[in-house]
Design a protein around this motif. Structure first.
Motif, PDB file in Angstrom:
ATOM      1  N   LEU A  10       0.826  -1.208   0.000  1.00 18.16           N
ATOM      2  CA  LEU A  10       0.000   0.000   0.000  1.00 18.16           C
ATOM      3  C   LEU A  10       0.861   1.258   0.000  1.00 18.16           C
ATOM      4  O   LEU A  10       0.605   2.194  -0.750  1.00 18.16           O
ATOM      5  N   PHE A  11       1.881   1.284   0.848  1.00 13.56           N
ATOM      6  CA  PHE A  11       2.755   2.451   0.914  1.00 13.56           C
ATOM      7  C   PHE A  11       3.507   2.655  -0.390  1.00 13.56           C
ATOM      8  O   PHE A  11       3.694   3.777  -0.841  1.00 13.56           O
ATOM      9  N   ASN A  12       3.957   1.578  -1.011  1.00  8.94           N
ATOM     10  CA  ASN A  12       4.726   1.695  -2.246  1.00  8.94           C
ATOM     11  C   ASN A  12       3.901   2.252  -3.396  1.00  8.94           C
ATOM     12  O   ASN A  12       4.459   2.752  -4.365  1.00  8.94           O
ATOM     13  N   GLN A  13       2.586   2.207  -3.313  1.00  6.08           N
ATOM     14  CA  GLN A  13       1.737   2.800  -4.346  1.00  6.08           C
ATOM     15  C   GLN A  13       1.915   4.317  -4.408  1.00  6.08           C
ATOM     16  O   GLN A  13       1.626   4.937  -5.414  1.00  6.08           O
ATOM     17  N   PHE A  14       2.383   4.925  -3.315  1.00  2.00           N
ATOM     18  CA  PHE A  14       2.571   6.370  -3.266  1.00  2.00           C
ATOM     19  C   PHE A  14       3.900   6.820  -3.865  1.00  2.00           C
ATOM     20  O   PHE A  14       4.071   8.000  -4.150  1.00  2.00           O
ATOM     21  N   LYS A  15       4.845   5.902  -4.066  1.00  2.00           N
ATOM     22  CA  LYS A  15       6.146   6.288  -4.602  1.00  2.00           C
ATOM     23  C   LYS A  15       5.999   6.920  -5.976  1.00  2.00           C
ATOM     24  O   LYS A  15       5.185   6.496  -6.786  1.00  2.00           O
ATOM     25  N   ASN A  16       6.800   7.973  -6.195  1.00  2.00           N
ATOM     26  CA  ASN A  16       6.828   8.726  -7.450  1.00  2.00           C
ATOM     27  C   ASN A  16       5.514   9.445  -7.760  1.00  2.00           C
ATOM     28  O   ASN A  16       5.253   9.786  -8.901  1.00  2.00           O
ATOM     29  N   LYS A  17       4.704   9.671  -6.742  1.00  4.81           N
ATOM     30  CA  LYS A  17       3.446  10.422  -6.907  1.00  4.81           C
ATOM     31  C   LYS A  17       3.601  11.777  -6.220  1.00  4.81           C
ATOM     32  O   LYS A  17       4.308  11.913  -5.221  1.00  4.81           O
ATOM     33  N   ASN A  18       2.920  12.776  -6.760  1.00  2.00           N
ATOM     34  CA  ASN A  18       2.900  14.096  -6.133  1.00  2.00           C
ATOM     35  C   ASN A  18       1.841  14.098  -5.040  1.00  2.00           C
ATOM     36  O   ASN A  18       0.700  13.692  -5.280  1.00  2.00           O
TER      37      ASN A  18
END
Length: 65
Positions: A10-18
């Motif tokens: 779940l946390f890794n889904q936020f990587k490279n997102k603004n």
């Protein structure tokens, strides 16, 4: 799959997102997430460079579209 694996995914889904990060002191930080861990410690890149946010100071994280 363990609970920890699910949280990591779940946390890794936020990587490279603004994102916009609301902090406990009523400040906000905006930028692109470079790294995030199980404690919600976040490293973001913004116009000021690289910023590290401690998970204990984070109220919520919202995606910018």
């Amino acid at each position: 799959m363990t609970d920890k694996d699910q949280v990591n995914r779940l946390f890794n889904q936020f990587k490279n997102k603004n994102v916009t990060v609301e902090l406990r002191d009523n400040n906000q930080a905006e930028g692109k997430i470079i790294a995030i861990d199980n404690y919600l410690n976040i490293v973001i890149e913004n116009e000021n460079g690289i910023e590290t946010l401690k998970g204990g100071n984070i109220v919520f994280v919202s995606l910018n579209e």
